[in-house]
Design a protein around this motif. Sequence first.
Motif, short mmCIF file in Angstrom:
data_model
loop_
_atom_site.label_atom_id
_atom_site.label_comp_id
_atom_site.label_asym_id
_atom_site.label_seq_id
_atom_site.Cartn_x
_atom_site.Cartn_y
_atom_site.Cartn_z
N UNK A 105 -3.18 -38.24 -60.35
CA UNK A 105 -3.48 -37.53 -61.79
C UNK A 105 -3.28 -35.93 -61.49
N UNK A 106 -3.49 -35.36 -60.76
CA UNK A 106 -3.24 -34.00 -60.65
C UNK A 106 -1.82 -33.74 -60.20
N UNK A 107 -1.30 -34.68 -59.60
CA UNK A 107 0.09 -34.47 -59.23
C UNK A 107 0.95 -34.70 -60.52
N UNK A 108 0.49 -35.53 -61.49
CA UNK A 108 1.35 -35.52 -62.57
C UNK A 108 1.09 -34.33 -63.53
N UNK A 109 -0.07 -33.97 -63.41
CA UNK A 109 -0.34 -32.67 -64.17
C UNK A 109 0.63 -31.58 -63.89
N UNK A 110 0.61 -31.46 -62.61
CA UNK A 110 1.77 -30.38 -61.94
C UNK A 110 3.05 -30.80 -62.52
N UNK A 111 3.26 -31.94 -62.23
CA UNK A 111 4.93 -32.56 -62.61
C UNK A 111 5.07 -32.06 -64.08
N UNK A 112 4.19 -32.42 -64.84
CA UNK A 112 4.31 -31.90 -66.31
C UNK A 112 4.44 -30.64 -66.72
N UNK A 113 3.86 -29.76 -65.87
CA UNK A 113 3.86 -28.28 -66.12
C UNK A 113 5.19 -27.82 -65.59
N UNK A 114 5.99 -28.48 -64.67
CA UNK A 114 7.14 -27.97 -63.99
C UNK A 114 8.00 -28.54 -65.04
N UNK A 115 7.83 -29.71 -65.49
CA UNK A 115 8.74 -30.32 -66.60
C UNK A 115 8.80 -29.47 -67.84
N UNK A 116 7.77 -29.05 -68.42
CA UNK A 116 7.72 -28.30 -69.50
C UNK A 116 8.34 -26.85 -69.04
N UNK A 117 7.98 -26.32 -67.88
CA UNK A 117 8.70 -25.07 -67.88
C UNK A 117 10.26 -25.10 -67.61
N UNK A 118 10.78 -26.17 -67.14
CA UNK A 118 12.06 -26.42 -66.98
C UNK A 118 12.93 -26.63 -68.36
N UNK A 122 21.72 -25.45 -68.59
CA UNK A 122 20.94 -26.27 -69.40
C UNK A 122 20.73 -27.81 -68.93
N UNK A 123 22.09 -28.25 -68.75
CA UNK A 123 21.89 -29.76 -68.35
C UNK A 123 21.42 -29.84 -67.05
N UNK A 124 21.57 -28.83 -66.23
CA UNK A 124 21.11 -28.97 -64.72
C UNK A 124 19.30 -28.89 -64.81
N UNK A 125 18.83 -28.06 -65.63
CA UNK A 125 17.53 -27.90 -65.98
C UNK A 125 16.97 -29.31 -66.23
N UNK A 126 17.95 -29.95 -67.10
CA UNK A 126 17.06 -31.35 -67.74
C UNK A 126 17.13 -32.34 -66.34
N UNK A 127 18.31 -32.10 -65.68
CA UNK A 127 18.38 -33.12 -64.63
C UNK A 127 17.23 -32.87 -63.59
N UNK A 128 16.95 -31.71 -63.31
CA UNK A 128 15.81 -31.29 -62.32
C UNK A 128 14.36 -31.81 -63.02
N UNK A 129 14.24 -31.75 -64.35
CA UNK A 129 13.15 -32.07 -64.97
C UNK A 129 12.71 -33.67 -65.05
#
Length: 97
Positions: free
Chosen positions: A4-17, A32-39
């Motif tokens: 759960x906490x890993x998902x929370x961290x991932x979500x924060x990173x996704x939002x940031x990207x 911008x496309x690269x950021x989407x890819x990373x997210x």
Amino acid sequence: MKRESAQKTALERVKHLFSEAEKAFRRDPKLADRYVHMARKIAMKANLKIPRNLQKKFCKHCYRFLVPGVNCRVRTKEQKLIYYCKHCKRYMRFPLK
Ligand SMILES: [Zn+2]
């Protein structure tokens, strides 16, 4: 619990990207496309579903970052939001609540 906490961290990173993608788009759409890819990669790795408000920000077919009025067209039809991607010329549909 750990997952759960890993998902929370991932979500924060996704939002940031996505917010970075938004900033980058104007001067460098490819970045911008690269950021989407990373997210997407982060989300996949964490088994995280990208939140709905962010799903509208990229094309689910070609995964490009989308900005309504610039590289995508948005309409509503029969209680659905219809996004038309100008890159791959395909549609995405989102139900309106
Ligand atoms: Zn597309």
